[in-house]
Design an enzyme around this catalytic site. Structure first.
Site, mmCIF file in Angstrom:
data_model
loop_
_atom_site.group_PDB
_atom_site.id
_atom_site.type_symbol
_atom_site.label_atom_id
_atom_site.label_comp_id
_atom_site.label_asym_id
_atom_site.label_seq_id
_atom_site.Cartn_x
_atom_site.Cartn_y
_atom_site.Cartn_z
ATOM 1 N N LYS A 22 0.885 -1.147 -0.145
ATOM 2 C CA LYS A 22 0.065 0.085 -0.019
ATOM 3 C C LYS A 22 0.919 1.353 -0.133
ATOM 4 O O LYS A 22 0.709 2.326 -0.739
ATOM 5 C CB LYS A 22 -0.859 0.175 1.387
ATOM 6 N N ASN A 23 1.839 1.427 0.927
ATOM 7 C CA ASN A 23 2.436 2.743 1.197
ATOM 8 C C ASN A 23 3.647 2.748 -0.044
ATOM 9 O O ASN A 23 4.328 3.986 -0.145
ATOM 10 C CB ASN A 23 3.270 2.735 2.496
ATOM 11 N N CYS A 117 -5.270 8.204 9.744
ATOM 12 C CA CYS A 117 -5.486 7.366 10.832
ATOM 13 C C CYS A 117 -4.990 8.486 11.723
ATOM 14 O O CYS A 117 -3.843 9.181 11.893
ATOM 15 C CB CYS A 117 -4.264 6.295 10.924
ATOM 16 N N ARG A 122 0.893 14.066 13.860
ATOM 17 C CA ARG A 122 1.263 13.998 12.425
ATOM 18 C C ARG A 122 1.316 15.386 11.805
ATOM 19 O O ARG A 122 0.551 15.611 10.871
ATOM 20 C CB ARG A 122 -0.004 13.087 11.824
ATOM 21 N N ASP A 314 4.000 0.258 12.487
ATOM 22 C CA ASP A 314 2.827 -0.362 12.097
ATOM 23 C C ASP A 314 2.571 -1.664 12.334
ATOM 24 O O ASP A 314 1.688 -2.324 12.363
ATOM 25 C CB ASP A 314 2.932 -0.229 10.334
ATOM 26 N N ARG A 407 -8.611 0.158 4.582
ATOM 27 C CA ARG A 407 -7.896 1.111 3.960
ATOM 28 C C ARG A 407 -6.516 0.308 3.659
ATOM 29 O O ARG A 407 -6.022 0.819 2.432
ATOM 30 C CB ARG A 407 -7.547 2.229 5.050
HETATM 31 N N1 EPU Z 1 6.737 14.146 11.459
HETATM 32 C C1 EPU Z 1 6.707 15.490 11.867
HETATM 33 N N2 EPU Z 1 6.656 16.504 10.831
HETATM 34 C C2 EPU Z 1 6.438 16.215 9.603
HETATM 35 C C3 EPU Z 1 6.172 14.860 9.273
HETATM 36 C C4 EPU Z 1 6.540 13.809 10.067
HETATM 37 O O1 EPU Z 1 7.174 15.716 13.079
HETATM 38 O O2 EPU Z 1 6.222 17.049 8.723
HETATM 39 C C5 EPU Z 1 6.900 13.199 12.510
HETATM 40 C C6 EPU Z 1 5.628 12.148 12.695
HETATM 41 O O3 EPU Z 1 4.624 12.965 13.598
HETATM 42 C C7 EPU Z 1 6.356 11.103 13.335
HETATM 43 C C8 EPU Z 1 7.543 10.913 12.576
HETATM 44 O O4 EPU Z 1 7.738 12.241 12.057
HETATM 45 O O5 EPU Z 1 6.426 11.283 14.744
HETATM 46 C C9 EPU Z 1 7.550 9.873 11.463
HETATM 47 O O6 EPU Z 1 6.573 9.909 10.562
HETATM 48 P P1 EPU Z 1 6.454 9.740 9.125
HETATM 49 O O7 EPU Z 1 6.322 11.352 8.558
HETATM 50 O O8 EPU Z 1 7.623 8.987 8.693
HETATM 51 O O9 EPU Z 1 5.181 8.812 8.818
HETATM 52 P P2 EPU Z 1 4.238 9.253 7.608
HETATM 53 O O10 EPU Z 1 5.045 9.433 6.592
HETATM 54 O O11 EPU Z 1 3.262 10.009 7.923
HETATM 55 C C10 EPU Z 1 4.459 6.773 6.688
HETATM 56 C C11 EPU Z 1 3.421 5.578 6.535
HETATM 57 C C12 EPU Z 1 2.811 5.336 7.793
HETATM 58 C C13 EPU Z 1 3.782 4.705 8.684
HETATM 59 C C14 EPU Z 1 4.856 5.634 9.072
HETATM 60 C C15 EPU Z 1 6.336 5.176 9.709
HETATM 61 C C16 EPU Z 1 2.388 6.131 4.349
HETATM 62 C C17 EPU Z 1 1.444 6.598 3.381
HETATM 63 N N3 EPU Z 1 2.142 6.121 5.620
HETATM 64 O O12 EPU Z 1 3.761 7.644 7.413
HETATM 65 O O13 EPU Z 1 1.831 4.159 7.585
HETATM 66 O O14 EPU Z 1 3.320 4.360 9.954
HETATM 67 O O15 EPU Z 1 5.369 6.210 7.748
HETATM 68 O O16 EPU Z 1 6.632 4.060 9.091
HETATM 69 O O17 EPU Z 1 3.523 5.957 3.763
HETATM 70 C C18 EPU Z 1 -0.147 2.953 7.962
HETATM 71 O O18 EPU Z 1 0.212 2.220 6.697
HETATM 72 O O19 EPU Z 1 -0.741 2.390 8.822
HETATM 73 C C19 EPU Z 1 0.725 3.643 8.235
HETATM 74 C C20 EPU Z 1 0.306 4.942 9.313
#
Ligand code: EPU
Length: 427
Positions: A22-23, A117, A122, A314, A407
């Site tokens: 998915k991701n 989610c 976030r 995850d 999802r």
């Molecule tokens: N963060 C910030 N500021 C930002 C962006 C991120 O502080 O501008 C923080 C987040 O709050 C978190 C950390 O950085 O504490 C890491 O989050 P990351 O940005 O890596 O998460 P994401 O990119 O929003 C993706 C996956 C998630 C998965 C995370 C971590 C996608 C679409 N989503 O999210 O997947 O948990 O990386 O591996 O790629 C899921 O599939 O259920 C899911 C939530």
């Protein structure tokens, strides 16, 4: 709202195949906006988030054609709008990923703060800082954002924390800039590398994806040229989902009888396997499969989630369900998100003994038999953890709000039924 009715304590036997990641596919869909021709996606997972992103592309003026069950032709090259649909974006974190290619292409994008989610704050500060370093002006009104630039210029961007989607988004934005961009402390998740490899195959110059330093050469000359590969190169075959693979492996450790999980990429679940070894859980590993049976004596351990190649956040909720069956005290330390432990209250109502020490740490004491309950799925991964808990619990459980599970896991009830689970969807 659809729900699952689950009867617990059944063995899981036979074979089950892991679906596409998915991701990974969500970011490849977003990248279609950088091309001058359609791209072909094969082995797409038929999950709700995939269709949400294809609908975002359609609402931008692009086209999506389904060629067969899992093959889609995406005409991201046809888009003629820079406004991301508000309603869909409000419920989808990865909507912000599309802002990157839109800015690269039109030098302008309108979007709303992305939902998704509920697993912590976030924020999107890393995205905004990165866009601004590349030369975009940001106008913000409540939750609405407009980014604009006459031109984008390559820059050096350092991430305070590793972020998967911020890395992917800025990597794509940088393709619309003049000159070189360097991303430092970039996320190293396989999804980032798959996306970069696809873009490189299509003519982009990106080095270092999969490591903390990524270098991107912009495609921009006077105007954005877009990617223009030979027809055959526009095909992306979605690799297996490492989180789904891991979820099925954990289910197998709890309920399997020679359960064979096919289309596994062992290299991407090494951290999970190492934790299973430590918990005394045995499995057989092939080149692209894993066979596993229920382990009666699970050992407790300390689990710490971290960015890849650390233990994936995850898989933390479902691994916690496994630890409720371990003999002794385990510590779970969630370091990636700050709101991803609230589901423990429901597990405790099922009979688990889990103490929340602080917003990031729990202590799980086991083994505890679990009893049936009615629960609300709070997010995708905790939702699957509840379904797993219900599958090992005595009696009949109800999981409401399973739209969250849909999802990211494709028709999970039908696939689990085939290996012996008693799980039914009620609409
Ligand atoms: N963060 C910030 N500021 C930002 C962006 C991120 O502080 O501008 C923080 C987040 O709050 C978190 C950390 O950085 O504490 C890491 O989050 P990351 O940005 O890596 O998460 P994401 O990119 O929003 C993706 C996956 C998630 C998965 C995370 C971590 C996608 C679409 N989503 O999210 O997947 O948990 O990386 O591996 O790629 C899921 O599939 O259920 C899911 C939530």
């Amino acid at each position: 709202m659809a729900k699952f009715i689950i009867e617990g304590e059944n063995q899981l036997e036979g074979e089950i195949e892991v679906r596409g990641s998915k991701n990974t596919v969500l970011k490849v869909l977003a990248s279609s906006l950088l091309f001058n021709k359609p791209i072909l996606i094969e082995n797409a997972p038929l999950v709700a988030d995939f269709f949400k992103v294809t609908s975002l592309i359609e609402k931008l003026g692009g086209r999506v054609e389904r060629e067969s069950e899992r093959t889609f032709k995406i005409f991201g090259n046809k888009i003629d709008s820079f406004k991301l649909d508000e309603e869909t974006s409000k419920h989808l974190r990865s909507s912000i990923v599309l802002a990157g290619p839109l800015l690269a292409r039109f030098k302008k994008v309108d979007f709303v703060f992305p939902g998704g989610c509920v697993i912590g704050k976030r924020p999107i500060d890393f995205f905004l800082e990165g866009f601004s370093k590349l030369g975009a002006r940001i106008k913000e009104e409540e939750d609405y954002f407009r980014l604009e630039a006459e031109e984008l210029k390559g820059a050096e961007i350092f991430f305070r924390e590793k972020s998967v989607t911020a890395t992917e988004t800025l990597m794509m934005t940088a393709l619309g800039a003049k000159g070189k961009t360097i991303l430092k402390n970039a996320a190293m998740e396989p999804e980032v590398k798959y996306l970069a490899d696809f873009l490189v195959k299509s003519g982009a110059k990106i080095k270092g994806a999969g490591t903390p330093i990524i270098e991107i050469m912009g495609l921009e000359e006077k105007v954005f040229k877009g990617l223009n590969p030979r027809e055959n190169d526009c095909k992306f075959i979605v690799p297996s989902d490492r989180i789904e693979a891991g979820s099925l492996v954990i289910l197998g450790a709890l309920l399997g009888k020679n359960l064979k999980i096919k289309k596994v990429i062992p290299e991407e679940i090494l951290n999970l396997l190492s934790n299973l070894d430590q918990a005394g859980i045995k499995y057989k590993l092939g080149r692209d499969w894993l066979e596993i049976s229920k382990t009666n004596k699970i050992l407790p351990l300390n689990l710490k989630t971290q960015p890849y190649p650390g233990f994936p956040t995850d898989l933390q909720p479902i691994f916690t369900v496994l630890l409720t069956q371990a003999g002794g005290e385990s510590l779970v330390f969630e370091t990636v998100f700050d709101g991803r432990l609230e589901y423990i209250n429901d597990l405790n109502r099922m009979g688990a003994r889990i103490i929340l020490c602080d917003p990031h740490r729990t202590i799980v004491s086991g083994p505890t038999p679990l009893k049936n309950r009615e629960m609300e799925s709070p997010d995708l991964r905790a939702g699957l953890a509840f379904a797993t808990a219900a599958l090992i619990a005595e009696g009949k459980s109800i999981i409401n709000n399973i739209d969250y599970i849909d999802r990211g896991y494709e028709k999970i009830e039908e696939r689990l039924q085939k290996i012996g689970a008693k799980i039914k969807r009620i609409i």
